[in-house]
Design an enzyme around this catalytic site. Structure first.
Site: not given
Ligand code: ADE
Length: 244
Positions: A87, A151, A165
């Site tokens: 994240p 893809r 797209d």
């Molecule tokens: N691992 C935990 N949350 C994540 C997210 N939002 N993006 C990528 N990997 C993650």
């Protein structure tokens, strides 16, 4: 040929992904190689531990340096792009998907528990987040990244089917319809049944702008509009004012 390796504690997570639809076809054709590899195969201690408690205290466990770094070293080539899912990474969008898809050799690292020992980041080329929310692990994120990049590779889907797209031209995709022409009184727009290619092009462009204006006005703030697009957008703004 594209080579995607996912390093994970849960390789079976990716089984249905490999066995389904477009991705299965791409793998069967050999245009993409996809492999999920277990970090645990690289542990050196007799209990096969991959994680440990957090220095300084606090809840949870962290993935430890040795098995993760050894797994990276054993699987990367000089051309590999090593991508950590977290994240804290750069937020994924279609532009970043295109950049990642240019790599023929990509390694995706999935965290679990509280995440990675910070020193593992020194062995990573890029850190990617799929959005501002927290998953239990990087696996769903690696699946998202794998799907989006595979893809785009030559021969996986018809290139004219991703040219229009959403996001490819900075706009959301225009509305699309299939038969029947009338469904519960709701009609397919006449222009789409007219066979008039130029009118269809204009309608699609305008409705693509309308969707973007109504749903994702933020996309229009950064995108330059040409004269035709600008004219359509002015019409849309008037029309939407009238209809409110
Ligand atoms: N691992 C935990 N949350 C994540 C997210 N939002 N993006 C990528 N990997 C993650």
């Amino acid at each position: 040929m594209m080579n995607v390796k996912v390093l994970t504690l849960f390789p079976t997570f990716f089984d249905s992904f490999k066995e389904t639809s477009i991705i299965k076809r791409a793998l069967d054709k050999g245009s993409v190689h996809f492999e999920a590899i277990n970090f645990r195969d690289y542990t050196l201690d007799k209990h096969n531990n991959v994680d440990d408690t957090i220095c300084g205290g606090g809840a949870g466990m962290l993935l430890a340096c040795q098995p993760i770094v050894d797994a990276i070293k054993a699987n990367r080539t000089p051309d590999s792009k090593v991508v950590m899912l977290s994240p804290q990474g750069k937020k994924l969008d279609q532009k970043l998907v295109h950049e990642l898809a240019r790599n023929d050799d990509i390694i995706l690292l999935c965290g679990h528990y509280e995440g990675f020992d910070e020193r593992i980041r020194d062995y990573v080329d890029e850190e990617v987040s799929i959005g501002d929310f927290v998953l239990t692990g990087g696996e769903p994120a690696a699946l998202v990244v794998s799907d989006a990049i595979i893809r785009l590779r030559d021969g996986v889907i018809r290139s004219d089917s991703h040219e229009d797209d959403s996001f490819e031209n900075g706009l959301l995709e225009y509305p699309q319809y299939t038969r029947p022409v009338a469904f519960e009184g709701k009609m397919v727009p006449d222009v789409l049944m007219s066979g008039h290619h130029e009118n269809i092009r204009k309608w699609r462009l305008k409705e693509s702008l309308r969707k973007t204006y109504l749903r994702r006005p933020d996309l229009l703030e950064t995108r330059k509009l040409n004269e035709e697009e600008h004219k359509f957008l002015q019409e849309i703004i008037e029309e939407e004012k009238q209809s409110r």
